[in-house]
Design an enzyme around this catalytic site. Structure first.
Site, short mmCIF file in Angstrom:
data_model
loop_
_atom_site.label_atom_id
_atom_site.label_comp_id
_atom_site.label_asym_id
_atom_site.label_seq_id
_atom_site.Cartn_x
_atom_site.Cartn_y
_atom_site.Cartn_z
N SER A 142 1.95 -8.62 -2.82
CA SER A 142 0.56 -8.17 -2.94
C SER A 142 0.03 -8.63 -4.29
CB SER A 142 0.57 -6.64 -2.86
OG SER A 142 -0.58 -6.09 -3.44
N TYR A 155 4.09 1.08 -6.23
CA TYR A 155 3.95 -0.03 -5.29
C TYR A 155 3.93 -1.35 -6.07
CZ TYR A 155 1.71 -2.94 -1.65
OH TYR A 155 1.41 -3.92 -0.74
N1 NAP Z 1 -2.56 -4.55 4.49
C1 NAP Z 1 -2.82 -4.94 3.25
O1 NAP Z 1 -3.94 -4.83 2.76
C2 NAP Z 1 -1.72 -5.56 2.42
C3 NAP Z 1 -2.05 -6.13 1.19
C4 NAP Z 1 -1.05 -6.69 0.41
C5 NAP Z 1 0.26 -6.70 0.86
N2 NAP Z 1 0.57 -6.13 2.06
C6 NAP Z 1 1.96 -6.12 2.50
O2 NAP Z 1 2.04 -6.67 3.79
C7 NAP Z 1 3.14 -6.08 4.50
C8 NAP Z 1 2.66 -5.57 5.86
O3 NAP Z 1 1.59 -4.65 5.65
P1 NAP Z 1 0.77 -4.03 6.87
O4 NAP Z 1 -0.53 -3.63 6.31
O5 NAP Z 1 0.80 -4.94 8.04
O6 NAP Z 1 1.63 -2.70 7.16
P2 NAP Z 1 1.62 -1.71 8.42
O7 NAP Z 1 0.51 -1.99 9.34
O8 NAP Z 1 1.77 -0.34 7.84
O9 NAP Z 1 2.98 -2.10 9.19
C9 NAP Z 1 4.21 -1.86 8.57
C10 NAP Z 1 5.32 -2.32 9.49
O10 NAP Z 1 6.57 -2.09 8.82
C11 NAP Z 1 7.41 -1.27 9.66
N3 NAP Z 1 8.25 -0.47 8.75
C12 NAP Z 1 7.87 0.43 7.83
N4 NAP Z 1 8.94 0.94 7.22
C13 NAP Z 1 10.03 0.34 7.77
C14 NAP Z 1 11.43 0.47 7.59
N5 NAP Z 1 11.94 1.31 6.70
N6 NAP Z 1 12.25 -0.30 8.33
C15 NAP Z 1 11.75 -1.16 9.26
N7 NAP Z 1 10.44 -1.33 9.48
C16 NAP Z 1 9.60 -0.56 8.75
C17 NAP Z 1 6.43 -0.48 10.53
O11 NAP Z 1 7.01 -0.01 11.73
P3 NAP Z 1 7.70 1.46 11.85
O12 NAP Z 1 6.79 2.42 11.14
O13 NAP Z 1 7.85 1.72 13.32
O14 NAP Z 1 9.02 1.33 11.17
C18 NAP Z 1 5.40 -1.56 10.81
O15 NAP Z 1 5.83 -2.42 11.84
C19 NAP Z 1 3.69 -4.98 3.60
O16 NAP Z 1 4.80 -5.46 2.89
C20 NAP Z 1 2.53 -4.71 2.64
O17 NAP Z 1 2.96 -4.18 1.41
C21 NAP Z 1 -0.39 -5.55 2.85
#
Ligand code: NAP
Length: 273
Positions: A142, A155
């Site tokens: 991020s 974070y």
């Molecule tokens: N969205 C943003 O604005 C943004 C910005 C910068 C970086 N990111 C990064 O991008 C990545 C994805 O973000 P997102 O927004 O798509 O997140 P999200 O919609 O919350 O999805 C998170 C995914 O991770 C899984 N997960 C969570 N904890 C887990 C664990 N302990 N073991 C296995 N799976 C796990 C969840 O499934 P379950 O809950 O079923 O396990 C889900 O499939 C993250 O690393 C986040 O930090 C996101």
């Protein structure tokens, strides 16, 4: 040699929803065999169903990436199922908001575990197979992994740790042909039901308008694997932040201090999940 996704095996952690799911769809569209991962088997089954057009090129394995034994078993299962592993995308992550002084220790623990250990364990067990395939590891980070902002302390610390891990892996592995990359995403479009952790660990919704679509994030992961890029900062604002921090650190500090975390506002969810 140019990257040909056809027949390659791509494991994306945290791909039952969000950016991970879109990344899985994109790699599948280009011919790769996919391993979806998440903790919730029902959600994984639903995602496999949404990707039924790719037939048996989509497979899922439920595992908690913070548990080393589950990660060891997941990699063994992938190799038993597909016989190889070419790309690991460490995407599973969890975010938080709140002043550090108000953080419940459980938030510090969860955010650290998922974002750091949840990337280190799958990588550790996947490396022998990636070594054999001369494959790729991509860490999804991020802009908070570039610069600390108010309200996202732990974070930010966790995402910065991924840069250290990726740099060390590059030093250890590049001579053997294993590619390591870090993708620094800006605010990205969220699934409608996505929540992050509030200071007490309760779920919160993020209200800020996204500057990147999930598809753009997925395209960026794909390009990093294709071109074996080491660092990608998505969006012009991300690249501007890196430029400003390098050349005008005091001005960058002043702007960030003045914002007092306003760019990271979130609101508590009305109905808990
Ligand atoms: N969205 C943003 O604005 C943004 C910005 C910068 C970086 N990111 C990064 O991008 C990545 C994805 O973000 P997102 O927004 O798509 O997140 P999200 O919609 O919350 O999805 C998170 C995914 O991770 C899984 N997960 C969570 N904890 C887990 C664990 N302990 N073991 C296995 N799976 C796990 C969840 O499934 P379950 O809950 O079923 O396990 C889900 O499939 C993250 O690393 C986040 O930090 C996101």
């Amino acid at each position: 040699m140019a990257f040909d996704p056809k027949g390659k095996v791509v494991l994306i952690t945290g791909s039952s929803r969000g950016i991970g799911r879109e990344t899985a769809v994109l790699f599948a569209e280009r011919g790769a065999n996919i391993v979806l991962n998440g903790r919730d088997p029902a959600r994984l089954a639903e995602t496999v169903g949404r990707m039924h057009r790719f037939g048996n090129r989509v497979w899922s394995y439920p595992a908690d990436v913070t548990d080393p034994e589950q990660c060891r078993a997941m990699i063994a299962a992938v190799l038993a199922h597909y016989g190889q592993l070419d790309v690991l995308v460490n995407n599973a992550g969890i975010s938080m908001r709140g002043p550090f002084l108000e953080l419940d220790p459980s938030v510090i623990d969860s955010v650290t575990r998922v974002n750091i250990l949840g990337a280190a364990y799958p990588t550790r067990f996947a490396l022998p197979a990636l070594h054999e395939s001369r494959g790729s590891v991509v860490f999804v980070s991020s802009l908070a992994g570039v610069r600390g902002f108010a309200g996202v302390s732990i974070y930010s610390a966790a995402k910065m740790a991924l840069t250290g891990l990726a740099e060390s892996l590059h030093a250890e592995l590049h001579a053997d042909g294993v590619h390591t990359g870090v993708l620094f995403l800006a605010f990205t479009e969220n699934d409608p039901d996505k929540t992050i952790m509030g200071p007490d660990g309760a779920p919160m919704r993020i209200t800020r308008k996204a500057s990147t679509t999930q598809r753009q994030a997925a395209e960026a992961v794909y390009r990093m694997v294709e071109r074996r890029t080491r660092k990608t900062y998505l969006t012009a604002s991300g690249r501007y932040l890196v430029f400003m921090q390098r050349h005008f650190p005091r001005l960058t500090d002043a702007v960030i201090m003045r914002s007092k975390g306003s760019i990271h506002r979130a609101r508590r969810q009305e109905s808990s999940q």
